[in-house]
Design an enzyme around this catalytic site. Sequence first.
Site, PDB file in Angstrom:
ATOM      1  N   ARG A  72      77.091-157.112-101.367  1.00 59.09           N
ATOM      2  CA  ARG A  72      77.774-155.858-101.755  1.00 59.09           C
ATOM      3  C   ARG A  72      77.339-154.715-100.847  1.00 59.09           C
ATOM      4  O   ARG A  72      76.161-154.619-100.477  1.00 59.09           O
ATOM      5  CB  ARG A  72      77.451-155.485-103.201  1.00 59.09           C
ATOM      6  CG  ARG A  72      77.964-156.479-104.208  1.00 59.09           C
ATOM      7  CD  ARG A  72      77.752-155.963-105.644  1.00 59.09           C
ATOM      8  NE  ARG A  72      77.863-157.057-106.582  1.00 59.09           N
ATOM      9  CZ  ARG A  72      76.958-157.346-107.517  1.00 59.09           C
ATOM     10  NH1 ARG A  72      75.877-156.595-107.670  1.00 59.09           N
ATOM     11  NH2 ARG A  72      77.131-158.381-108.312  1.00 59.09           N
ATOM     12  N   ARG A  91      65.410-163.978 -96.763  1.00 58.64           N
ATOM     13  CA  ARG A  91      64.496-164.802 -95.958  1.00 58.64           C
ATOM     14  C   ARG A  91      65.058-165.018 -94.557  1.00 58.64           C
ATOM     15  O   ARG A  91      64.336-164.907 -93.562  1.00 58.64           O
ATOM     16  CB  ARG A  91      64.247-166.166 -96.635  1.00 58.64           C
ATOM     17  CG  ARG A  91      63.303-166.066 -97.810  1.00 58.64           C
ATOM     18  CD  ARG A  91      63.327-167.309 -98.626  1.00 58.64           C
ATOM     19  NE  ARG A  91      64.589-167.376 -99.370  1.00 58.64           N
ATOM     20  CZ  ARG A  91      64.739-167.995-100.529  1.00 58.64           C
ATOM     21  NH1 ARG A  91      63.736-168.658-101.046  1.00 58.64           N
ATOM     22  NH2 ARG A  91      65.897-167.986-101.162  1.00 58.64           N
ATOM     23  N   GLY A 130      63.877-161.278-106.699  1.00 59.73           N
ATOM     24  CA  GLY A 130      63.619-162.157-105.555  1.00 59.73           C
ATOM     25  C   GLY A 130      63.073-161.464-104.320  1.00 59.73           C
ATOM     26  O   GLY A 130      62.044-161.879-103.774  1.00 59.73           O
ATOM     27  N   ASN A 187      72.270-166.967-120.260  1.00 60.89           N
ATOM     28  CA  ASN A 187      72.513-165.865-119.326  1.00 60.89           C
ATOM     29  C   ASN A 187      73.622-166.318-118.380  1.00 60.89           C
ATOM     30  O   ASN A 187      73.383-167.078-117.451  1.00 60.89           O
ATOM     31  CB  ASN A 187      71.198-165.591-118.581  1.00 60.89           C
ATOM     32  CG  ASN A 187      71.323-164.495-117.542  1.00 60.89           C
ATOM     33  OD1 ASN A 187      72.412-164.081-117.179  1.00 60.89           O
ATOM     34  ND2 ASN A 187      70.168-164.034-117.061  1.00 60.89           N
ATOM     35  N   GLU A 196      63.931-161.709-117.409  1.00 59.51           N
ATOM     36  CA  GLU A 196      65.020-161.252-118.279  1.00 59.51           C
ATOM     37  C   GLU A 196      65.154-162.151-119.508  1.00 59.51           C
ATOM     38  O   GLU A 196      65.504-161.684-120.584  1.00 59.51           O
ATOM     39  CB  GLU A 196      66.340-161.219-117.496  1.00 59.51           C
ATOM     40  CG  GLU A 196      66.331-160.135-116.432  1.00 59.51           C
ATOM     41  CD  GLU A 196      67.524-160.212-115.492  1.00 59.51           C
ATOM     42  OE1 GLU A 196      68.571-159.648-115.838  1.00 59.51           O
ATOM     43  OE2 GLU A 196      67.417-160.827-114.421  1.00 59.51           O
ATOM     44  N   ARG A 219      73.007-162.801-122.754  1.00 60.37           N
ATOM     45  CA  ARG A 219      73.143-161.650-121.872  1.00 60.37           C
ATOM     46  C   ARG A 219      74.632-161.325-121.755  1.00 60.37           C
ATOM     47  O   ARG A 219      75.445-162.208-121.476  1.00 60.37           O
ATOM     48  CB  ARG A 219      72.592-161.972-120.497  1.00 60.37           C
ATOM     49  CG  ARG A 219      72.944-160.909-119.478  1.00 60.37           C
ATOM     50  CD  ARG A 219      72.634-161.396-118.099  1.00 60.37           C
ATOM     51  NE  ARG A 219      72.999-160.415-117.112  1.00 60.37           N
ATOM     52  CZ  ARG A 219      73.705-160.683-116.019  1.00 60.37           C
ATOM     53  NH1 ARG A 219      74.131-161.913-115.793  1.00 60.37           N
ATOM     54  NH2 ARG A 219      73.983-159.743-115.163  1.00 60.37           N
ATOM     55  N   HIS A 278      71.462-154.266-114.791  1.00 62.51           N
ATOM     56  CA  HIS A 278      70.078-154.759-114.688  1.00 62.51           C
ATOM     57  C   HIS A 278      69.174-154.113-115.733  1.00 62.51           C
ATOM     58  O   HIS A 278      67.960-154.074-115.565  1.00 62.51           O
ATOM     59  CB  HIS A 278      69.455-154.463-113.302  1.00 62.51           C
ATOM     60  CG  HIS A 278      70.041-155.243-112.167  1.00 62.51           C
ATOM     61  ND1 HIS A 278      70.168-154.715-110.910  1.00 62.51           N
ATOM     62  CD2 HIS A 278      70.507-156.509-112.104  1.00 62.51           C
ATOM     63  CE1 HIS A 278      70.706-155.616-110.103  1.00 62.51           C
ATOM     64  NE2 HIS A 278      70.918-156.712-110.812  1.00 62.51           N
ATOM     65  N   LYS A 310      72.643-169.718-116.860  1.00 60.57           N
ATOM     66  CA  LYS A 310      71.204-170.004-116.891  1.00 60.57           C
ATOM     67  C   LYS A 310      70.823-170.125-118.349  1.00 60.57           C
ATOM     68  O   LYS A 310      71.242-169.297-119.163  1.00 60.57           O
ATOM     69  CB  LYS A 310      70.406-168.830-116.307  1.00 60.57           C
ATOM     70  CG  LYS A 310      70.255-168.826-114.813  1.00 60.57           C
ATOM     71  CD  LYS A 310      69.137-167.853-114.424  1.00 60.57           C
ATOM     72  CE  LYS A 310      69.547-167.012-113.240  1.00 60.57           C
ATOM     73  NZ  LYS A 310      68.681-165.856-113.034  1.00 60.57           N
ATOM     74  N   GLY A 359      62.139-158.107-104.041  1.00 63.87           N
ATOM     75  CA  GLY A 359      61.050-157.187-104.395  1.00 63.87           C
ATOM     76  C   GLY A 359      59.733-157.905-104.654  1.00 63.87           C
ATOM     77  O   GLY A 359      58.659-157.404-104.312  1.00 63.87           O
TER      78      GLY A 359
HETATM   79  P1  ADP Z   1      69.508-162.981-108.671  1.00 62.66           P
HETATM   80  O1  ADP Z   1      70.019-161.597-108.541  1.00 62.66           O
HETATM   81  O2  ADP Z   1      70.511-164.031-108.275  1.00 62.66           O
HETATM   82  O3  ADP Z   1      68.755-163.270-109.949  1.00 62.66           O
HETATM   83  P2  ADP Z   1      66.935-163.195-107.364  1.00 62.66           P
HETATM   84  O4  ADP Z   1      66.215-162.128-108.077  1.00 62.66           O
HETATM   85  O5  ADP Z   1      66.541-164.605-107.581  1.00 62.66           O
HETATM   86  O6  ADP Z   1      68.493-163.040-107.491  1.00 62.66           O
HETATM   87  O7  ADP Z   1      66.804-162.864-105.810  1.00 62.66           O
HETATM   88  C1  ADP Z   1      67.426-163.648-104.863  1.00 62.66           C
HETATM   89  C2  ADP Z   1      67.071-163.103-103.491  1.00 62.66           C
HETATM   90  O8  ADP Z   1      65.652-163.122-103.321  1.00 62.66           O
HETATM   91  C3  ADP Z   1      67.655-163.944-102.366  1.00 62.66           C
HETATM   92  O9  ADP Z   1      68.566-163.159-101.629  1.00 62.66           O
HETATM   93  C4  ADP Z   1      66.479-164.283-101.489  1.00 62.66           C
HETATM   94  O10 ADP Z   1      66.779-163.926-100.186  1.00 62.66           O
HETATM   95  C5  ADP Z   1      65.371-163.380-101.955  1.00 62.66           C
HETATM   96  N1  ADP Z   1      64.076-164.048-101.784  1.00 62.66           N
HETATM   97  C6  ADP Z   1      63.561-165.074-102.488  1.00 62.66           C
HETATM   98  N2  ADP Z   1      62.360-165.437-101.965  1.00 62.66           N
HETATM   99  C7  ADP Z   1      62.136-164.635-100.901  1.00 62.66           C
HETATM  100  C8  ADP Z   1      61.079-164.499 -99.938  1.00 62.66           C
HETATM  101  N3  ADP Z   1      60.006-165.291 -99.973  1.00 62.66           N
HETATM  102  N4  ADP Z   1      61.200-163.536 -99.000  1.00 62.66           N
HETATM  103  C9  ADP Z   1      62.269-162.736 -98.954  1.00 62.66           C
HETATM  104  N5  ADP Z   1      63.285-162.803 -99.824  1.00 62.66           N
HETATM  105  C10 ADP Z   1      63.225-163.733-100.790  1.00 62.66           C
END
Ligand code: ADP
Length: 380
Positions: A221, A264, A310, A8, A364, A71, A160, A15, A312
Amino acid sequence: MNQVLVLNSGSSSIKYRLIDMDDRARLADGTVERIGESAGSVADHAAGMDVVLGALKGRLDRSRLAAVGHRVVHGGDRFRGPTLIDDEVCDAIRELIPLAPLHNPANLTLIEAARSAFPDTPQVAVFDTAFHQTLPDYAYTYAIPKEWRTDLGVRRYGFHGTSHQYVSRRAAAMLGREPEEVNMIVLHLGNGASVCAVREGKSVDTSMGMTPLEGLVMGTRSGDLDPAVSAYIARQSGQSAEQIDQTLNKASGLLALAGSNDMRDVDTAAAKGEEAARLALDVYCYRIRKYIGAYLAALGRVDAVAFTAGVGENSATVRAGALLGLEHLGISVSPKRNAQESKQERYISPYWAQTAVLVVPTDEEIEIADQALQVLGAQP
Ligand code: ADP
C-alpha cells in the site's frame, strides 16, 4: 470452561488459535490460506471454518469452550469495544460492508459458520477500529463536505486497534506504570503498518484513516498520497476508480518501489547497494519519522516509542532508520541493543535516554481472547 477459540479472518485467510486461558497455552493454531483464490482452493470462509474444525479435532473440548472471539475489521463509529454477537450485531457488521468491502463480508461469513458450529457458545466480536473510537473530533474529521461526513461516514476510523491496545498496555507494564500514566507512540509495522499516538492509555490519533490505505508506506500500500493523484491517473490512463484503488492497495508500497513487499528482501538488496531498495527503505523510514514528529507534537510528552509486528520486531535497520536524527528530541537507539535479535519484550534505547524505545512482540490473538472473556464478565 477455560478454552477460547480465536478466529482472525483476512479477506482470503483464516488464522485460528485455541487457547487454554488458565495458563494461556496454545492448544492449537494455524492458518487457512488462499481462500476463494483459485479452483481447488478452499471456496469461501464457511468452507474455511470446516477446515479449522477438522484441524481442531481431538484438541477442542466443547464442554470447556468458554467463548469464540472474532476479529472484525470495521466497526464504524458504532462499536467502541468488544461486543457479544447476536443477530442485531451481525446486521450492524453487514451495514458497515461499504466501508470495508473485502473484510467485513469475510468476517461475517466466518461468524455465521462459527455460530452454527458452536450454537451454545457465546461469540464475541473484537473490532480493529474500536480502540481508536477515543480519537478527538479534530483528529478524526477530514475537511470535506458535510454530506460526505454525515451521510457517507467519511472520517478517520483507524485500524490495528487490538495490536495497539495490547502493545501499549505491555509497554506501560515494562515501564512499571499503569497505562493511564503513560504517553507513547506505537509503531505497528507488519504487512500493513500504522502509528498510534496513545495518551494515558487511550488512542488520540492514528495514521490509517477511513480505510487502511492512509499513513505509512506498507508492503503493497502507498500510504499517504495527494488525493488528486487518483483523478489524475483516471484522466491520463482511463483506469476506473476500482482499478486505481486496487493498484494503491495491492501494487504500491515497497513492492512498487523495490520489487518485493517483504522487508527482508528489501533490506538485503539495499545492503548489496541496489539503488531501488535503498530508496524504498529511505522512503519507508522517513515516513515513519515524519509521523513520530507529528505525534510528539500531538502528545507533548512522550514516555516511550514501541515497535511491533513483523518488521518492527525484526528489522534493526528500519528501527534505526526510523529514529535517525531524533537524538535532540530525546529519542535514540543503542546500536548494540538494537542489533540483538530476540523474540522477547525488550529495551533498545541507551540507558541514559529520556524516552524509552521498546520492542514489544504483538499478540492480537491473546488480546482478542482476553477481551472476549471480559465481555462475558469473567476477568482474564
Ligand atoms: P501481518 O500484517 O501479515 O500480520 P507481520 O506482522 O507478520 O504481518 O509482518 C510481516 C512482515 O514482517 C513481512 O513483510 C516481512 O518482511 C517482515 N519481517 C519478518 N521477519 C523479518 C526480519 N527478520 N527482518 C525484516 N523484516 C521481517
